[in-house]
Design a protein around this motif. Sequence first.
Motif, PDB file in Angstrom:
ATOM      1  N   VAL A   1       0.845  -1.199   0.000  1.00 52.10           N
ATOM      2  CA  VAL A   1       0.000   0.000   0.000  1.00 52.10           C
ATOM      3  C   VAL A   1       0.877   1.245   0.000  1.00 52.10           C
ATOM      4  CG1 VAL A   1      -1.782   1.260   1.262  1.00 52.10           C
ATOM      5  CG2 VAL A   1      -1.839  -1.240   1.180  1.00 52.10           C
ATOM      6  N   PHE A   2       1.943   1.237   0.828  1.00 54.46           N
ATOM      7  CA  PHE A   2       2.883   2.355   0.851  1.00 54.46           C
ATOM      8  C   PHE A   2       3.545   2.522  -0.518  1.00 54.46           C
ATOM      9  CE2 PHE A   2       2.579   1.197   5.295  1.00 54.46           C
ATOM     10  CZ  PHE A   2       2.580   2.413   5.949  1.00 54.46           C
ATOM     11  N   PHE A   3       3.995   1.423  -1.070  1.00 54.57           N
ATOM     12  CA  PHE A   3       4.678   1.487  -2.364  1.00 54.57           C
ATOM     13  C   PHE A   3       3.742   2.006  -3.451  1.00 54.57           C
ATOM     14  CE2 PHE A   3       5.772  -0.409  -6.463  1.00 54.57           C
ATOM     15  CZ  PHE A   3       7.081   0.028  -6.605  1.00 54.57           C
ATOM     16  N   SER A   4       2.488   1.544  -3.426  1.00 52.32           N
ATOM     17  CA  SER A   4       1.521   1.957  -4.439  1.00 52.32           C
ATOM     18  C   SER A   4       1.299   3.465  -4.395  1.00 52.32           C
ATOM     19  CB  SER A   4       0.193   1.222  -4.225  1.00 52.32           C
ATOM     20  OG  SER A   4      -0.777   1.641  -5.154  1.00 52.32           O
ATOM     21  N   GLN A   5       1.139   4.005  -3.191  1.00 49.46           N
ATOM     22  CA  GLN A   5       0.925   5.446  -3.069  1.00 49.46           C
ATOM     23  C   GLN A   5       2.127   6.231  -3.578  1.00 49.46           C
ATOM     24  OE1 GLN A   5       1.266   7.396   0.752  1.00 49.46           O
ATOM     25  NE2 GLN A   5      -0.667   8.482   0.418  1.00 49.46           N
ATOM     26  N   GLN A   6       3.337   5.826  -3.161  1.00 50.91           N
ATOM     27  CA  GLN A   6       4.536   6.570  -3.536  1.00 50.91           C
ATOM     28  C   GLN A   6       4.852   6.440  -5.026  1.00 50.91           C
ATOM     29  OE1 GLN A   6       6.757   8.742  -1.846  1.00 50.91           O
ATOM     30  NE2 GLN A   6       4.843   8.775  -0.713  1.00 50.91           N
ATOM     31  N   THR A  33      -6.746   1.640  -4.772  1.00 47.88           N
ATOM     32  CA  THR A  33      -7.326   2.895  -4.279  1.00 47.88           C
ATOM     33  C   THR A  33      -6.229   3.887  -3.907  1.00 47.88           C
ATOM     34  OG1 THR A  33      -9.216   1.673  -3.415  1.00 47.88           O
ATOM     35  CG2 THR A  33      -8.881   3.893  -2.568  1.00 47.88           C
ATOM     36  N   MET A  34      -5.170   3.410  -3.227  1.00 48.69           N
ATOM     37  CA  MET A  34      -4.083   4.302  -2.834  1.00 48.69           C
ATOM     38  C   MET A  34      -3.246   4.723  -4.041  1.00 48.69           C
ATOM     39  SD  MET A  34      -4.648   5.024   0.148  1.00 48.69           S
ATOM     40  CE  MET A  34      -3.262   6.140   0.097  1.00 48.69           C
ATOM     41  N   GLY A  35      -3.177   3.868  -5.057  1.00 43.75           N
ATOM     42  CA  GLY A  35      -2.516   4.267  -6.296  1.00 43.75           C
ATOM     43  C   GLY A  35      -3.260   5.403  -6.974  1.00 43.75           C
ATOM     44  N   LEU A  36      -4.597   5.336  -6.939  1.00 46.44           N
ATOM     45  CA  LEU A  36      -5.413   6.421  -7.489  1.00 46.44           C
ATOM     46  C   LEU A  36      -5.186   7.709  -6.707  1.00 46.44           C
ATOM     47  CD1 LEU A  36      -7.681   7.173  -9.521  1.00 46.44           C
ATOM     48  CD2 LEU A  36      -9.334   6.479  -7.760  1.00 46.44           C
ATOM     49  N   ALA A  37      -5.125   7.586  -5.374  1.00 41.87           N
ATOM     50  CA  ALA A  37      -4.869   8.761  -4.544  1.00 41.87           C
ATOM     51  C   ALA A  37      -3.476   9.324  -4.810  1.00 41.87           C
ATOM     52  CB  ALA A  37      -5.014   8.403  -3.067  1.00 41.87           C
ATOM     53  N   GLY A  38      -2.483   8.443  -4.957  1.00 36.71           N
ATOM     54  CA  GLY A  38      -1.126   8.892  -5.229  1.00 36.71           C
ATOM     55  C   GLY A  38      -1.018   9.651  -6.545  1.00 36.71           C
ATOM     56  N   THR A  39      -1.708   9.161  -7.574  1.00 34.86           N
ATOM     57  CA  THR A  39      -1.712   9.861  -8.868  1.00 34.86           C
ATOM     58  C   THR A  39      -2.321  11.243  -8.732  1.00 34.86           C
ATOM     59  OG1 THR A  39      -1.936   7.716  -9.997  1.00 34.86           O
ATOM     60  CG2 THR A  39      -2.413   9.701 -11.276  1.00 34.86           C
ATOM     61  N   ALA A  40      -3.449  11.326  -8.021  1.00 35.51           N
ATOM     62  CA  ALA A  40      -4.095  12.625  -7.810  1.00 35.51           C
ATOM     63  C   ALA A  40      -3.186  13.566  -7.042  1.00 35.51           C
ATOM     64  CB  ALA A  40      -5.421  12.432  -7.065  1.00 35.51           C
ATOM     65  N   LEU A  52       4.726   9.547  -7.832  1.00 38.30           N
ATOM     66  CA  LEU A  52       5.793   9.880  -8.780  1.00 38.30           C
ATOM     67  C   LEU A  52       5.251   9.964 -10.208  1.00 38.30           C
ATOM     68  CD1 LEU A  52       8.777  10.257  -9.559  1.00 38.30           C
ATOM     69  CD2 LEU A  52       9.022   7.769  -9.515  1.00 38.30           C
ATOM     70  N   VAL A  53       4.389   9.017 -10.582  1.00 36.42           N
ATOM     71  CA  VAL A  53       3.784   9.041 -11.918  1.00 36.42           C
ATOM     72  C   VAL A  53       2.948  10.314 -12.108  1.00 36.42           C
ATOM     73  CG1 VAL A  53       2.118   7.904 -13.442  1.00 36.42           C
ATOM     74  CG2 VAL A  53       3.783   6.529 -12.165  1.00 36.42           C
ATOM     75  N   GLY A  54       2.134  10.642 -11.098  1.00 34.57           N
ATOM     76  CA  GLY A  54       1.315  11.839 -11.184  1.00 34.57           C
ATOM     77  C   GLY A  54       2.140  13.111 -11.267  1.00 34.57           C
ATOM     78  N   SER A  55       3.248  13.170 -10.517  1.00 36.38           N
ATOM     79  CA  SER A  55       4.129  14.336 -10.578  1.00 36.38           C
ATOM     80  C   SER A  55       4.730  14.504 -11.963  1.00 36.38           C
ATOM     81  CB  SER A  55       5.250  14.200  -9.538  1.00 36.38           C
ATOM     82  OG  SER A  55       4.726  14.130  -8.231  1.00 36.38           O
ATOM     83  N   SER A  56       5.119  13.379 -12.577  1.00 37.52           N
ATOM     84  CA  SER A  56       5.719  13.437 -13.906  1.00 37.52           C
ATOM     85  C   SER A  56       4.715  13.867 -14.964  1.00 37.52           C
ATOM     86  CB  SER A  56       6.288  12.056 -14.280  1.00 37.52           C
ATOM     87  OG  SER A  56       7.225  11.610 -13.319  1.00 37.52           O
ATOM     88  N   VAL A  69       9.809  18.742  -8.720  1.00 36.01           N
ATOM     89  CA  VAL A  69       8.735  17.982  -8.075  1.00 36.01           C
ATOM     90  C   VAL A  69       8.933  16.484  -8.298  1.00 36.01           C
ATOM     91  CG1 VAL A  69       6.260  17.493  -8.154  1.00 36.01           C
ATOM     92  CG2 VAL A  69       7.051  19.859  -8.144  1.00 36.01           C
ATOM     93  N   THR A  70       9.286  16.114  -9.533  1.00 32.39           N
ATOM     94  CA  THR A  70       9.516  14.696  -9.835  1.00 32.39           C
ATOM     95  C   THR A  70      10.724  14.164  -9.077  1.00 32.39           C
ATOM     96  OG1 THR A  70       8.601  15.065 -12.054  1.00 32.39           O
ATOM     97  CG2 THR A  70       9.847  13.041 -11.701  1.00 32.39           C
ATOM     98  N   SER A  71      11.791  14.943  -9.002  1.00 31.31           N
ATOM     99  CA  SER A  71      12.997  14.523  -8.278  1.00 31.31           C
ATOM    100  C   SER A  71      12.698  14.349  -6.795  1.00 31.31           C
ATOM    101  CB  SER A  71      14.110  15.552  -8.470  1.00 31.31           C
ATOM    102  OG  SER A  71      14.472  15.670  -9.825  1.00 31.31           O
ATOM    103  N   ALA A  72      11.915  15.280  -6.215  1.00 29.15           N
ATOM    104  CA  ALA A  72      11.584  15.181  -4.795  1.00 29.15           C
ATOM    105  C   ALA A  72      10.768  13.923  -4.501  1.00 29.15           C
ATOM    106  CB  ALA A  72      10.816  16.423  -4.361  1.00 29.15           C
ATOM    107  N   SER A  73       9.794  13.635  -5.358  1.00 30.65           N
ATOM    108  CA  SER A  73       8.979  12.427  -5.163  1.00 30.65           C
ATOM    109  C   SER A  73       9.828  11.166  -5.284  1.00 30.65           C
ATOM    110  CB  SER A  73       7.847  12.397  -6.197  1.00 30.65           C
ATOM    111  OG  SER A  73       7.018  13.521  -6.086  1.00 30.65           O
TER     112      SER A  73
END
Length: 489
Positions: free
Chosen positions: A57-62, A112-119, A66-70, A425-429
């Motif tokens: 779950v942690f990995f999915s969010q992070q 669900t957390m992957g969706l939140a991470g992208t947003a 990163l994908v959303g930031s890019s 932003v991408t580098s920070a994520s």
Amino acid sequence: MKLLDERIWSLFKRHLQKTLTFWSVFFSFGLCIAFLGPTVLDLRCQTQSTLQQITWVFFSQQFFLLVGSSMGGLFNKSLMSSLSALFSSSLIISLVFAMIPFCHNVILLCITMGLAGTAMGVMDTVANLQLVKLYQKDSAVFLQALHFFIGLGALVSPLVADPFLADNSCVLGANWTANSSSSDIKHLSDSLVGHRAALHNTSQYPVYTNGVVVTRVAYAFWIMAFINFPVPVAVLALMYHERLLPCSSNSPRLLDREPECSSDPSGNGGQGHGNVFDCCKPAKLRGRSSIFFILHALAGAIVFITDGIIGSYAGFVYTYAVSPPLLMGHKAAGCLDSIFWASITLGRLAFIYFSYRYAAPLLLTISLVGVILVQCLLLIFYTSSVFLFVGTCVLGLCISSVFPSMLAFTEDMFDYKGCATTVLVTSASTGEMMLQLLVGSVIHSHGSYSFLLCSTVTSLIGFCLFLLLLYAQRIHTGRHTTGKPEQGE
């Protein structure tokens, strides 16, 4: 000085609704990024999964952050697309909070957390880009305030969740006893505090995957969904104010047709900037000097390191505190993460004023030197639990302003074209995700003391990179003052 005060205040009043909306979006970001640590045990019970499974779950969010930031820069083509992306992303976060109590399978929770991470990633990039475009050379003050709201949201989220967390086991197994429940689950819960935490040190504690689930954490998520709901409403109100909705007046506002992009000398209204893939197109990179790439790489590496330190410190300071030689009590050690986030929030609040009075390079120098000194002192006084609390507080104050100050400094070097924002932003994520994995592996192999050693070494590397950045920036500035701009600028 008074004239400058009035000018800044006049700018703020002119863009008041936009600015407050972007700040509220980052409050939503902070609210979402900090809830996993305190609630992960209850979520494990809810999904009846093992600790190894819940780490995904942690990995999915992070990863998806990163994908959303890019990809966030794709929505920077116009004010309409930017605000639409912010509205959709903030609404998704409210829906995610409301949906989490119904995720009784760890795979569904990961999705669900992957969706939140992208947003969250889209919000991170778009809000930073829009605020930089809005204020340009005056953006440093407003960026500090923007990132203050991340810390504020990160403080609110655990406070909302805490009353609803299980004190004992939230899955009652057949062989569960009262004697074994309280101490084991308390240690396990505290060891997971931090928005990304160390899970490998908890395998020796009994947690059940089958049995009766007794958790009230659903109420916490529904409350957070309610708290977050005004954010998409605020974005929608801004879209109505800017006459971007079908129900708005058909006549466009005269001064609202992307006036903030008028300073782009290329005449393209700022479009095409801000998307990390668009920035890396061969046509845009052709003719650039090596110093252009070096500046972006150095700035990205610095925020990679500093945001990585924030993530790893928040995730592993509890594990360090309860391990030898400190052997702190679990309740006291559990406060360290909250103190760290509180000091980051206060630091960003203070740097709103400092960024107005002092130049970004000076603030960055003080912050990075402070980070190194604090971590060196933590290494020296590694047996003192009192100094760990003091050092945690000072570290949060020092490191809090690095990202917004670096963002303002880098964008200023490139005349606010937007690509630097997406790179940073991408580098920070990426740094927040990768350094946690690296530090976690080192702690697992060499013990808890290596946690401080890793942070100190990486902060020293970050300061050396900053000195190189200052040198490269002088070369870059010298080329422009001698009338030799790069092709495409």
